[in-house]
Design an enzyme around this catalytic site. Sequence first.
Site, PDB file in Angstrom:
ATOM      1  N   HIS A  11      67.102  -9.999  14.422  1.00  0.00           N
ATOM      2  CA  HIS A  11      66.097  -9.612  13.285  1.00  0.00           C
ATOM      3  C   HIS A  11      64.770  -9.742  13.503  1.00  0.00           C
ATOM      4  CE1 HIS A  11      69.569  -7.984  11.026  1.00  0.00           C
ATOM      5  NE2 HIS A  11      70.163  -9.187  11.283  1.00  0.00           N
TER       6      HIS A  11
ATOM      7  N   LYS B 107      65.362 -32.368  17.261  1.00  0.00           N
ATOM      8  CA  LYS B 107      65.300 -33.391  18.300  1.00  0.00           C
ATOM      9  C   LYS B 107      64.243 -33.431  19.184  1.00  0.00           C
ATOM     10  CE  LYS B 107      67.561 -36.520  16.284  1.00  0.00           C
ATOM     11  NZ  LYS B 107      66.996 -36.227  15.136  1.00  0.00           N
TER      12      LYS B 107
ATOM     13  N   CYS C 292      53.807 -48.212   7.318  1.00  0.00           N
ATOM     14  CA  CYS C 292      53.498 -49.667   7.297  1.00  0.00           C
ATOM     15  C   CYS C 292      54.511 -50.502   7.172  1.00  0.00           C
ATOM     16  CB  CYS C 292      52.734 -49.958   6.147  1.00  0.00           C
ATOM     17  SG  CYS C 292      51.241 -48.730   5.878  1.00  0.00           S
TER      18      CYS C 292
ATOM     19  N   ARG D 160      59.059 -48.699  12.881  1.00  0.00           N
ATOM     20  CA  ARG D 160      58.654 -47.790  11.608  1.00  0.00           C
ATOM     21  C   ARG D 160      57.266 -47.193  12.145  1.00  0.00           C
ATOM     22  NH1 ARG D 160      60.482 -50.161   6.949  1.00  0.00           N
ATOM     23  NH2 ARG D 160      58.706 -49.495   5.541  1.00  0.00           N
TER      24      ARG D 160
ATOM     25  N   ASN E  44      51.095 -51.738   1.487  1.00  0.00           N
ATOM     26  CA  ASN E  44      51.655 -50.336   2.204  1.00  0.00           C
ATOM     27  C   ASN E  44      51.550 -49.632   0.920  1.00  0.00           C
ATOM     28  OD1 ASN E  44      53.387 -48.406   3.237  1.00  0.00           O
ATOM     29  ND2 ASN E  44      55.241 -49.725   2.990  1.00  0.00           N
ATOM     30  N   GLY E  45      51.416 -48.292   1.313  1.00  0.00           N
ATOM     31  CA  GLY E  45      51.306 -47.105   0.125  1.00  0.00           C
ATOM     32  C   GLY E  45      49.964 -46.573   0.154  1.00  0.00           C
TER      33      GLY E  45
ATOM     34  N   LYS F 139      59.244 -43.889  10.983  1.00  0.00           N
ATOM     35  CA  LYS F 139      60.785 -44.119  10.442  1.00  0.00           C
ATOM     36  C   LYS F 139      61.082 -43.615   9.195  1.00  0.00           C
ATOM     37  CE  LYS F 139      65.044 -44.727  11.529  1.00  0.00           C
ATOM     38  NZ  LYS F 139      65.514 -43.536  12.353  1.00  0.00           N
TER      39      LYS F 139
ATOM     40  N   TRP G 237      49.937 -47.948   9.228  1.00  0.00           N
ATOM     41  CA  TRP G 237      49.938 -46.708   9.459  1.00  0.00           C
ATOM     42  C   TRP G 237      48.759 -45.772   8.870  1.00  0.00           C
ATOM     43  CZ3 TRP G 237      51.788 -41.452   7.795  1.00  0.00           C
ATOM     44  CH2 TRP G 237      52.267 -40.687   8.768  1.00  0.00           C
TER      45      TRP G 237
ATOM     46  N   GLU H 179      60.479 -33.156  18.365  1.00  0.00           N
ATOM     47  CA  GLU H 179      59.779 -34.535  17.880  1.00  0.00           C
ATOM     48  C   GLU H 179      59.788 -35.285  18.918  1.00  0.00           C
ATOM     49  OE1 GLU H 179      62.083 -36.696  15.020  1.00  0.00           O
ATOM     50  OE2 GLU H 179      63.669 -35.971  15.488  1.00  0.00           O
TER      51      GLU H 179
ATOM     52  N   GLU I 279      69.104 -28.897  14.006  1.00  0.00           N
ATOM     53  CA  GLU I 279      69.000 -30.474  14.569  1.00  0.00           C
ATOM     54  C   GLU I 279      68.807 -30.529  16.171  1.00  0.00           C
ATOM     55  OE1 GLU I 279      68.717 -33.086  12.978  1.00  0.00           O
ATOM     56  OE2 GLU I 279      69.320 -34.665  14.505  1.00  0.00           O
TER      57      GLU I 279
HETATM   58  C1  F6R Z   1      64.688 -36.866  12.469  1.00  0.00           C
HETATM   59  C2  F6R Z   1      64.517 -37.741  11.558  1.00  0.00           C
HETATM   60  C3  F6R Z   1      63.772 -37.260  10.292  1.00  0.00           C
HETATM   61  C4  F6R Z   1      64.470 -37.836   9.033  1.00  0.00           C
HETATM   62  C5  F6R Z   1      63.867 -37.613   7.613  1.00  0.00           C
HETATM   63  C6  F6R Z   1      64.775 -38.184   6.388  1.00  0.00           C
HETATM   64  O1  F6R Z   1      64.901 -37.509  13.774  1.00  0.00           O
HETATM   65  O2  F6R Z   1      64.505 -38.757  11.686  1.00  0.00           O
HETATM   66  O3  F6R Z   1      63.668 -35.932  10.264  1.00  0.00           O
HETATM   67  O4  F6R Z   1      65.837 -37.352   9.201  1.00  0.00           O
HETATM   68  O5  F6R Z   1      62.625 -38.237   7.624  1.00  0.00           O
HETATM   69  O6  F6R Z   1      64.637 -39.452   6.621  1.00  0.00           O
HETATM   70  P1  F6R Z   1      65.544 -40.529   5.789  1.00  0.00           P
HETATM   71  O7  F6R Z   1      67.086 -39.994   6.206  1.00  0.00           O
HETATM   72  O8  F6R Z   1      65.271 -41.507   5.856  1.00  0.00           O
HETATM   73  O9  F6R Z   1      65.677 -39.911   4.348  1.00  0.00           O
END
Ligand code: F6R
Length: 613
Positions: free
Chosen positions: A509, A490, A2, A27, A100-101, A608, A74, A493, A486
């Site tokens: 394995h 990427k 949110c 976000r 929020n929360g 985010k 959200w 997601e 990583e």
């Molecule tokens: C992937 C991504 C997430 C964040 C994770 C941690 O692209 O953005 O995997 O890396 O949610 O977020 P932070 O770094 O804000 O703790």
Amino acid sequence: MCGIVGYVGAAPALDVVLEGLRRLEYRGYDSAGVAVLDDAQLQVERRAGKLANLDAALAGRQVNGTLGIGHTRWATHGPPTDRNAHPHTDCSGAVAVVHNGTIENFAELRDGLERRGHELASDTDTEAVAHLIEERYADGPTAGDLAASVRSVCRDLDGSFVLVVAHRDHPDLVIGARRNLPLVVGIGEGENFLASDVTAFISHTREARALDQDQLVELRRDGVRVTDLDGNEVPGETFHVDWDTAAAEKAGYEYFMLKEIQEQPEAVSQTIGGRIAANGKLLLDELSISDEDVRDFDKVFFVACGSAYHSSIVGKYAIERWCRLPVEVEMASEFRYRDPVLDKDTLVIAVSQSGETADTLEAVRHARQQRAWVMAITNTVGSSIARESNAAFYTRGGPEIAVASTKATMTQLAAVYLVGLFLAQVRGTREDDEVRSHFHDLATIPELLRDVLGRMDGTRKLARELANEERVLFLGRHVGYPMALEGALKLKELAYVSAEGMPAGEIKHGPIALIEKGTPVVVLATRHALQPKLVTNIQEIRARGARTIVIATDGDDTVAPYADHLIRLPDTKSLLSPLLMLVPLQVLAAEFAMARGLDIDQPRNLAKSVTVE
Ligand code: F6R
């Protein structure tokens, strides 16, 4: 997650609040709403879906007033419908609340309210708060005092919250309160702001103050007053936001993510800039820890989530190599539940772009309870993780708006190398000359990144060719392994395909069974001592029909014969190679997803900053 905005000033509040919500769109959200105090009436509008739906609902409505609150939701309690969107109001429409929360005791609170005759019109936990404020404001020791009423309600809430409240009897007062989630005050002249993060108000002011745990702010045109939940005024520091609105805009790029990928050379320069003195000493002064304490550490834990977790694995390899200290890397969501062995000689490094990730924050709290010394590596000044750690090392990456992390991950990598070198220098496990030489290698990275960014046409073309694939594997060894993780994250997601990253040596394995004719496998095979073994791994998968996409160092021909597609990177020290590997992985995922017609800034189901455990 949110987004929240509050405003009191002289400008039309509706415009300010909507602009703030727009800046917080990144976000992630599924509905939005506003309340503006107009001629002693709260004008409330809320709509499921994107802000455009709210704009359409407001079109043609005359909403004046210079005090307002807004929200992008959200969904947690109840689906993302108009009636569940915030703001929520009390029985008479006198109080409007955005939240929020999650309020954990909401069922009990709602039952009590319904028994006392309140009619609740939504499925949310938030609405209970509006009705509780209505009661406390009407009667009892806090009657007629809005701030005291909100404080009293906050004391009865379990869980996490940011609340922003407006009341039709108070044309000069917006209340904000927080527990476990971020709320920042923007301090202007004749106007003040509240927001989930500074992005919402930096076009108006760059002076800010972050609220601390269990604090409440009374926001008026001529000032702000912050108290604890007992009403005692508490001092606090303001900070200056040193990036401007341009940094939070697309600047001609189709997506923020594409812009943020391009910003990486500059971002790394910011992270490492000014970190070394003429005598070769690394300057990480903000850590404010004595050399003696640094020498006493006998083990290190990284705690982080997602991409930050991958950066942390690279940090482990660097610290173990340079400092000969044992390092563990733990997903923050698992850390405290397995009761790790920590004491005052343990260094815990919490890596988090947002500084608000609930899992990481809880890991920090657990580590501090166990007397470990906690360092935050974060991009967000004044964030909860920064404030609750013993010290914060800021990555200075600038705002990252796209949900998928790119430049934040890149700057986290640069930061973990710096921290590794700093520990090595203070502990004396590396000579100053060697530290200086590694630092200088790091300092060449921005230029090398520019070079890499200039070579990405082939990678983009390849990504478009691959865009119908439903499964892609990523393999690497040593520091290539976390980058394989990583690359897979990427792609998952952004493109919603099944992607798996793994150590190349592990494939035989079990996972090799996944390979059939044409399966795309990205192999991170830059120059490294383990490369001969990697060549064997590539041959193994190719023999089973894999279509190999090999990321290799300029001039290195050992892997070329086994590559169906080659992506070349400039040479650098193998330990630093993840910094360069990241770029083709990001570009591949972004282009792949765009070719599938997807929004790469706001992938489905993602937020985010993940402020729930
Ligand atoms: C992937 C991504 C997430 C964040 C994770 C941690 O692209 O953005 O995997 O890396 O949610 O977020 P932070 O770094 O804000 O703790």
